[in-house]
Scaffold this motif. Structure first.
Motif, PDB file in Angstrom:
ATOM      1  N   ILE A   1       9.975  14.062   5.169  1.00 28.58           N
ATOM      2  CA  ILE A   1      10.813  13.107   4.455  1.00 28.58           C
ATOM      3  C   ILE A   1      10.337  12.985   3.012  1.00 28.58           C
ATOM      4  O   ILE A   1       9.283  13.530   2.645  1.00 28.58           O
ATOM      5  N   ALA A   2      11.106  12.280   2.191  1.00 34.11           N
ATOM      6  CA  ALA A   2      10.711  12.058   0.806  1.00 34.11           C
ATOM      7  C   ALA A   2       9.350  11.378   0.758  1.00 34.11           C
ATOM      8  O   ALA A   2       9.057  10.469   1.548  1.00 34.11           O
ATOM      9  N   GLY A   3       8.525  11.805  -0.183  1.00 35.24           N
ATOM     10  CA  GLY A   3       7.183  11.257  -0.309  1.00 35.24           C
ATOM     11  C   GLY A   3       6.947  10.521  -1.607  1.00 35.24           C
ATOM     12  O   GLY A   3       5.791  10.300  -1.995  1.00 35.24           O
ATOM     13  N   TYR A   4       8.014  10.150  -2.290  1.00 31.80           N
ATOM     14  CA  TYR A   4       7.871   9.407  -3.541  1.00 31.80           C
ATOM     15  C   TYR A   4       9.005   8.403  -3.660  1.00 31.80           C
ATOM     16  O   TYR A   4      10.077   8.551  -3.077  1.00 31.80           O
ATOM     17  N   VAL A   5       8.765   7.350  -4.399  1.00 30.40           N
ATOM     18  CA  VAL A   5       9.780   6.367  -4.783  1.00 30.40           C
ATOM     19  C   VAL A   5       9.591   6.109  -6.274  1.00 30.40           C
ATOM     20  O   VAL A   5       8.466   6.095  -6.773  1.00 30.40           O
ATOM     21  N   ARG A   6      10.696   5.931  -6.983  1.00 27.91           N
ATOM     22  CA  ARG A   6      10.627   5.576  -8.391  1.00 27.91           C
ATOM     23  C   ARG A   6      11.608   4.450  -8.706  1.00 27.91           C
ATOM     24  O   ARG A   6      12.743   4.447  -8.214  1.00 27.91           O
ATOM     25  N   TYR A   7      11.160   3.502  -9.515  1.00 28.59           N
ATOM     26  CA  TYR A   7      12.085   2.521 -10.082  1.00 28.59           C
ATOM     27  C   TYR A   7      12.976   3.244 -11.082  1.00 28.59           C
ATOM     28  O   TYR A   7      12.511   4.049 -11.897  1.00 28.59           O
ATOM     29  N   TYR A   8      14.262   2.941 -11.048  1.00 25.32           N
ATOM     30  CA  TYR A   8      15.161   3.462 -12.067  1.00 25.32           C
ATOM     31  C   TYR A   8      14.952   2.652 -13.355  1.00 25.32           C
ATOM     32  O   TYR A   8      15.117   1.430 -13.355  1.00 25.32           O
ATOM     33  N   GLU A   9      14.615   3.322 -14.431  1.00 27.03           N
ATOM     34  CA  GLU A   9      14.374   2.619 -15.685  1.00 27.03           C
ATOM     35  C   GLU A   9      15.623   1.891 -16.174  1.00 27.03           C
ATOM     36  O   GLU A   9      15.545   0.793 -16.740  1.00 27.03           O
TER      37      GLU A   9
ATOM     38  N   GLN B   1       0.825  -1.204   0.000  1.00 24.76           N
ATOM     39  CA  GLN B   1       0.000   0.000   0.000  1.00 24.76           C
ATOM     40  C   GLN B   1       0.862   1.257   0.000  1.00 24.76           C
ATOM     41  O   GLN B   1       0.526   2.256  -0.665  1.00 24.76           O
ATOM     42  N   ALA B   2       1.970   1.217   0.718  1.00 24.74           N
ATOM     43  CA  ALA B   2       2.905   2.334   0.656  1.00 24.74           C
ATOM     44  C   ALA B   2       3.483   2.480  -0.741  1.00 24.74           C
ATOM     45  O   ALA B   2       3.665   3.594  -1.246  1.00 24.74           O
ATOM     46  N   ARG B   3       3.766   1.350  -1.389  1.00 26.08           N
ATOM     47  CA  ARG B   3       4.299   1.369  -2.757  1.00 26.08           C
ATOM     48  C   ARG B   3       3.339   2.075  -3.710  1.00 26.08           C
ATOM     49  O   ARG B   3       3.746   2.940  -4.501  1.00 26.08           O
ATOM     50  N   THR B   4       2.063   1.714  -3.645  1.00 28.35           N
ATOM     51  CA  THR B   4       1.062   2.352  -4.509  1.00 28.35           C
ATOM     52  C   THR B   4       1.039   3.855  -4.293  1.00 28.35           C
ATOM     53  O   THR B   4       1.009   4.644  -5.252  1.00 28.35           O
ATOM     54  N   GLU B   5       1.086   4.257  -3.059  1.00 28.51           N
ATOM     55  CA  GLU B   5       1.063   5.678  -2.709  1.00 28.51           C
ATOM     56  C   GLU B   5       2.314   6.402  -3.210  1.00 28.51           C
ATOM     57  O   GLU B   5       2.235   7.487  -3.792  1.00 28.51           O
ATOM     58  N   GLN B   6       3.471   5.774  -3.009  1.00 30.19           N
ATOM     59  CA  GLN B   6       4.735   6.416  -3.368  1.00 30.19           C
ATOM     60  C   GLN B   6       4.915   6.523  -4.877  1.00 30.19           C
ATOM     61  O   GLN B   6       5.459   7.506  -5.381  1.00 30.19           O
ATOM     62  N   LEU B   7       4.481   5.512  -5.612  1.00 28.58           N
ATOM     63  CA  LEU B   7       4.610   5.558  -7.061  1.00 28.58           C
ATOM     64  C   LEU B   7       3.647   6.559  -7.686  1.00 28.58           C
ATOM     65  O   LEU B   7       3.915   7.104  -8.770  1.00 28.58           O
ATOM     66  N   ALA B   8       2.536   6.826  -7.011  1.00 27.51           N
ATOM     67  CA  ALA B   8       1.557   7.785  -7.529  1.00 27.51           C
ATOM     68  C   ALA B   8       1.959   9.225  -7.252  1.00 27.51           C
ATOM     69  O   ALA B   8       1.530  10.139  -7.965  1.00 27.51           O
TER      70      ALA B   8
END
Length: 426
Positions: A219-227, A198-205
């Motif tokens: 703190i940081a509020g997003y996460v992104r996969y490095y392409e 659920q945190a993943r869904t939130e962070q990716l959005a």
């Protein structure tokens, strides 16, 4: 600075052409390996000649080269190596905002190293009115959320007192890392995996650059996969590599994310909590000759080597802590911090260092003793170039007792201080 690394990083034209004695042999029959091996996406930018170094290793080591034998292994750290930002912080922040931390009977029981000062601070901040084993109202109790996150972030209380004390091997564990899975004692692994998802869904959005509040912490509020890393993992798998994540996150948290790069739970190694009646406890599985305990051995620094040796190469006992012969080492290691330096240095093909200005990792990377290091700025929001030099010759390395000393090559010689030459220009 060695001329090879300067040329590779500044001119971005020199490829490693000499294969060391431990390199896998190459096939000379039939079509060239480049014709057969899956290719990295040339539209994704890498620094300098890093893509070419990685592709050369894939061509030479992958099963597409026509070489029979054991599948080559690649191992990646997770936070700030495969993704931008920290999935443990993201999961803890989500859990605090959704009242998912269960009140322990005594805070000092959560970690063998928790100080009396931290026990008092947590007890005062979180209170004793909530029954043991029930959720703490951290979504509205700012003091409690603040105290927990301050200990996570700085290993100290909001009052500035040390949160952890005692003796531990600083190259095998860090109490603050062990404390996060210990905080989730009482939940099932499935529940913790759900919190992380659920945190993943939130962070990716959330948009790149977003922040969030945890208590009074920002703190940081997003996460992104490095392409680039998704593409690298995809290409490695297509070329026959056995690819693993080796993270100092709680394993259920890492498992909630690793599927995003095509890796299953069997290929995701993290902090493994002991369970009782199907629920997480404060116990943590050991490694090598270190038995199960309270976090004395984590997939952290030298511990990442131990878990790779034990779980992937099936090396048991004290030997799991030792550097193995080339046939029992990973071909590719990727990391971003000193917590990754041991296993990344063990790689026989390419050592991929994502530059976050961490001294021990960068000392080895810039020294480039075997000519196989590839240093890359972070793919999203890279740090500015480090001013001055890395103190490799004096205080670049962490010793087991926590003191600092020089970074040594494998022959015992001291790595001289290194300058960060435009590595963050990207």
């Amino acid at each position: 600075m060695r001329s090879t690394i300067v040329a590779g990083l500044l001119a971005a034209t020199v490829l490693v052409t000499a294969a060391p004695a431990d390199a896998a042999p190459t096939s000379t029959s039939g079509a060239s390996s480049r014709d057969r091996c899956p290719q990295l996406d040339t539209s994704l930018p890498w620094y300098g000649d890093n893509r070419a170094k990685l592709q050369k290793m894939i061509d030479e080591r992958g099963t597409c080269s026509g070489i029979d034998g054991r599948r080559p292994v690649a191992a990646f750290d997770w936070d700030n190596t495969v993704v931008k930002n920290d999935i443990t912080d993201a999961t803890l922040a989500w859990s605090l905002r959704h009242d998912k931390i269960l009140r322990p009977a005594r805070w000092r029981d959560t970690s063998r190293w928790l100080t009396p000062a931290a026990d008092r601070a947590l007890t005062a901040a979180c209170g004793t009115s909530v029954p043991v084993g029930r959720p703490l109202p951290t979504s509205v109790d700012t003091d409690c959320a603040d105290e927990i996150f301050e200990i996570r972030e700085k290993s100290q209380t909001m009052g500035g007192e040390p949160a952890f004390a005692g003796n531990w091997n600083h190259r095998r564990t860090v109490p603050g890392y062990a404390w996060i899975p210990q905080l989730f004692a009482g939940h099932t692994p499935k529940a913790l995996r759900s919190f992380a998802a659920q945190a993943r869904t939130e962070q990716l959005a959330a948009p790149v650059g977003a922040t969030q509040k945890v208590g009074t912490h920002t703190i940081a509020g997003y996460v992104r996969y490095y392409e680039q890393q998704k593409d690298l993992i995809r290409t490695l798998k297509a070329a026959g590599f056995d690819v693993y994540i080796v993270s100092a996150s709680s394993e259920p948290i890492a498992e909630a994310w690793s599927g995003g790069v095509g890796l299953d739970r069997r290929h995701t190694i993290g902090i493994r909590s002991l369970t009782r009646h199907g629920k997480l406890t404060t116990g943590i599985r050991g490694c090598g000759d270190m038995p199960d305990g309270r976090g004395e051995a984590l997939p952290y620094m030298d511990g990442k080597r131990c878990f790779i040796n034990q779980e992937i190469f099936k090396i048991k006992g004290a030997a799991a802590w030792e550097r193995q012969d080339p046939a029992h080492r990973i071909a590719l290691g990727a990391g971003d911090a000193d917590t990754d330096v041991t296993f990344v240095d063990d790689a026989t093909g390419v050592h991929l260092a994502i530059n976050r200005n961490k001294p021990e990792l960068m000392c080895r990377a810039l020294d480039d003793a075997d000519g196989r290091w590839a240093v890359n700025p972070m793919f999203i929001a890279p740090l500015p170039r480090k001013s001055g030099v890395y103190p490799c010759s004096t205080t670049g390395a962490t010793r087991p007792d926590g003191s600092l000393g020089p970074v040594l090559r494998h022959d015992g010689s001291v790595i001289p201080d290194q300058e960060d030459l435009a590595l963050q220009a990207g």
